[in-house]
Motif scaffolding. Structure first.
Motif, PDB file in Angstrom:
ATOM      1  N   ARG A  27       0.809  -1.214   0.000  1.00  0.00           N
ATOM      2  CA  ARG A  27       0.000   0.000   0.000  1.00  0.00           C
ATOM      3  C   ARG A  27       0.841   1.262   0.000  1.00  0.00           C
ATOM      4  N   THR A  28       2.144   1.117  -0.295  1.00  0.00           N
ATOM      5  CA  THR A  28       3.025   2.277  -0.216  1.00  0.00           C
ATOM      6  C   THR A  28       3.531   2.721  -1.573  1.00  0.00           C
ATOM      7  N   PHE A  29       2.879   2.305  -2.642  1.00  0.00           N
ATOM      8  CA  PHE A  29       3.344   2.615  -3.991  1.00  0.00           C
ATOM      9  C   PHE A  29       3.535   4.108  -4.180  1.00  0.00           C
ATOM     10  N   SER A  30       2.638   4.906  -3.663  1.00  0.00           N
ATOM     11  CA  SER A  30       2.699   6.353  -3.889  1.00  0.00           C
ATOM     12  C   SER A  30       3.856   7.022  -3.155  1.00  0.00           C
ATOM     13  N   TRP A  31       4.551   6.283  -2.289  1.00  0.00           N
ATOM     14  CA  TRP A  31       5.711   6.853  -1.605  1.00  0.00           C
ATOM     15  C   TRP A  31       6.935   6.889  -2.522  1.00  0.00           C
ATOM     16  N   TYR A  32       6.916   6.057  -3.568  1.00  0.00           N
ATOM     17  CA  TYR A  32       8.120   5.792  -4.337  1.00  0.00           C
ATOM     18  C   TYR A  32       8.176   6.573  -5.651  1.00  0.00           C
ATOM     19  N   THR A  33       9.365   7.078  -5.954  1.00  0.00           N
ATOM     20  CA  THR A  33       9.680   7.441  -7.324  1.00  0.00           C
ATOM     21  C   THR A  33       9.923   6.136  -8.073  1.00  0.00           C
ATOM     22  N   MET A  34       9.373   6.030  -9.274  1.00  0.00           N
ATOM     23  CA  MET A  34       9.480   4.798 -10.063  1.00  0.00           C
ATOM     24  C   MET A  34      10.342   5.023 -11.292  1.00  0.00           C
ATOM     25  N   GLY A  35      11.116   4.006 -11.618  1.00  0.00           N
ATOM     26  CA  GLY A  35      11.995   4.118 -12.775  1.00  0.00           C
ATOM     27  C   GLY A  35      11.962   2.870 -13.630  1.00  0.00           C
ATOM     28  N   TRP A  36      12.353   3.049 -14.880  1.00  0.00           N
ATOM     29  CA  TRP A  36      12.586   1.942 -15.801  1.00  0.00           C
ATOM     30  C   TRP A  36      14.061   1.970 -16.204  1.00  0.00           C
ATOM     31  N   PHE A  37      14.654   0.795 -16.187  1.00  0.00           N
ATOM     32  CA  PHE A  37      16.030   0.615 -16.618  1.00  0.00           C
ATOM     33  C   PHE A  37      16.060  -0.520 -17.632  1.00  0.00           C
ATOM     34  N   ARG A  38      17.147  -0.611 -18.376  1.00  0.00           N
ATOM     35  CA  ARG A  38      17.268  -1.728 -19.312  1.00  0.00           C
ATOM     36  C   ARG A  38      18.710  -2.212 -19.357  1.00  0.00           C
ATOM     37  N   GLN A  39      18.840  -3.484 -19.700  1.00  0.00           N
ATOM     38  CA  GLN A  39      20.164  -4.087 -19.769  1.00  0.00           C
ATOM     39  C   GLN A  39      20.224  -5.009 -20.966  1.00  0.00           C
ATOM     40  N   ALA A  40      21.111  -4.685 -21.886  1.00  0.00           N
ATOM     41  CA  ALA A  40      21.356  -5.528 -23.042  1.00  0.00           C
ATOM     42  C   ALA A  40      22.466  -6.513 -22.704  1.00  0.00           C
ATOM     43  N   PRO A  41      22.540  -7.641 -23.409  1.00  0.00           N
ATOM     44  CA  PRO A  41      23.577  -8.640 -23.117  1.00  0.00           C
ATOM     45  C   PRO A  41      24.983  -8.038 -23.159  1.00  0.00           C
ATOM     46  N   GLY A  42      25.749  -8.301 -22.118  1.00  0.00           N
ATOM     47  CA  GLY A  42      27.117  -7.832 -22.064  1.00  0.00           C
ATOM     48  C   GLY A  42      27.279  -6.357 -21.756  1.00  0.00           C
ATOM     49  N   LYS A  43      26.166  -5.682 -21.444  1.00  0.00           N
ATOM     50  CA  LYS A  43      26.238  -4.242 -21.169  1.00  0.00           C
ATOM     51  C   LYS A  43      25.747  -3.948 -19.766  1.00  0.00           C
ATOM     52  N   GLU A  44      26.028  -2.735 -19.309  1.00  0.00           N
ATOM     53  CA  GLU A  44      25.579  -2.325 -17.983  1.00  0.00           C
ATOM     54  C   GLU A  44      24.093  -1.974 -18.020  1.00  0.00           C
ATOM     55  N   ARG A  45      23.520  -1.929 -16.835  1.00  0.00           N
ATOM     56  CA  ARG A  45      22.116  -1.542 -16.718  1.00  0.00           C
ATOM     57  C   ARG A  45      21.999  -0.032 -16.877  1.00  0.00           C
ATOM     58  N   ILE A  70       6.759   7.626 -19.829  1.00  0.00           N
ATOM     59  CA  ILE A  70       6.515   6.955 -18.549  1.00  0.00           C
ATOM     60  C   ILE A  70       5.315   7.607 -17.886  1.00  0.00           C
ATOM     61  N   SER A  71       4.492   6.788 -17.244  1.00  0.00           N
ATOM     62  CA  SER A  71       3.337   7.305 -16.516  1.00  0.00           C
ATOM     63  C   SER A  71       3.049   6.368 -15.352  1.00  0.00           C
ATOM     64  N   ARG A  72       2.199   6.818 -14.451  1.00  0.00           N
ATOM     65  CA  ARG A  72       1.840   5.993 -13.296  1.00  0.00           C
ATOM     66  C   ARG A  72       0.402   6.211 -12.911  1.00  0.00           C
ATOM     67  N   ASP A  73      -0.157   5.197 -12.297  1.00  0.00           N
ATOM     68  CA  ASP A  73      -1.513   5.258 -11.757  1.00  0.00           C
ATOM     69  C   ASP A  73      -1.416   4.817 -10.300  1.00  0.00           C
ATOM     70  N   ASN A  74      -1.404   5.756  -9.399  1.00  0.00           N
ATOM     71  CA  ASN A  74      -1.227   5.417  -7.989  1.00  0.00           C
ATOM     72  C   ASN A  74      -2.418   4.637  -7.442  1.00  0.00           C
ATOM     73  N   ALA A  75      -3.591   4.860  -7.967  1.00  0.00           N
ATOM     74  CA  ALA A  75      -4.765   4.127  -7.514  1.00  0.00           C
ATOM     75  C   ALA A  75      -4.654   2.648  -7.863  1.00  0.00           C
ATOM     76  N   GLU A  76      -3.986   2.362  -8.979  1.00  0.00           N
ATOM     77  CA  GLU A  76      -3.794   0.972  -9.418  1.00  0.00           C
ATOM     78  C   GLU A  76      -2.413   0.438  -9.053  1.00  0.00           C
ATOM     79  N   SER A  77      -1.590   1.271  -8.409  1.00  0.00           N
ATOM     80  CA  SER A  77      -0.222   0.860  -8.027  1.00  0.00           C
ATOM     81  C   SER A  77       0.549   0.309  -9.226  1.00  0.00           C
ATOM     82  N   THR A  78       0.475   1.033 -10.321  1.00  0.00           N
ATOM     83  CA  THR A  78       1.098   0.569 -11.556  1.00  0.00           C
ATOM     84  C   THR A  78       1.829   1.721 -12.247  1.00  0.00           C
TER      85      THR A  78
END
Length: 123
Positions: A27-45, A70-78
C-alpha cells in the motif's frame, strides 16, 4: 517493502510499439519514485525513464526522448512505459524499480526491483 512485477515485453518489428506495465504490491506505492532501466547482453544496466511520486516530474534518457513515455496510476499501483518508434538498439531486458528518493536516474539509488521483461526489436 513493495514487490514489483513487469509485463508487456515481447518481439516487435522496428518502428513498432510496446507498452510495459509494472504492478506493485503493498500500500506504499505512492511513496516511491518509479523508474525503468534496461540491460542488453554484455552491457551495464542503463537508465531509461523515471516518474516522481505524484507524477509532477518525469526524466528520460536522451536515447529515448520523444519516443518513450513513462506514466503511473497510484490508484492501481502501476507504472507504465509506452515505447513507440522502437529500434533494434532498444532490445534489452527492461526492469522496473522503485526508490524513496525524490528523483533519480542512478540505479544504485533504487532499492526495489522487478524480475525484468524481455523486449526484442527486429530490423
Amino acid at each position: 517493502q513493495a514487490q514489483l512485477v513487469e509485463s508487456g515485453g515481447g518481439l516487435v518489428q522496428a518502428g513498432g510499439s510496446l507498452r510495459l506495465s509494472c504492478a506493485a504490491s503493498g500500500r506504499t506505492f505512492s511513496w516511491y519514485t518509479m523508474g525503468w532501466f534496461r540491460q542488453a547482453p554484455g552491457k551495464e544496466r542503463d537508465f531509461v525513464a523515471s516518474v516522481t511520486r505524484s507524477a509532477t516530474r518525469t526524466d528520460y534518457a536522451e536515447s529515448v526522448k520523444g519516443r518513450f513515455t513513462i506514466s503511473r496510476d497510484n490508484a492501481e499501483s502501476t507504472v507504465y512505459l509506452q515505447m513507440n518508434s522502437l529500434k533494434p538498439e532498444d532490445t534489452a531486458v527492461y526492469y522496473c524499480a522503485a526508490t524513496l528518493r525524490s528523483y533519480s536516474s542512478n540505479y544504485h539509488e533504487y532499492n526495489v526491483w522487478g524480475q525484468g521483461t524481455q523486449v526484442t526489436v527486429s530490423s
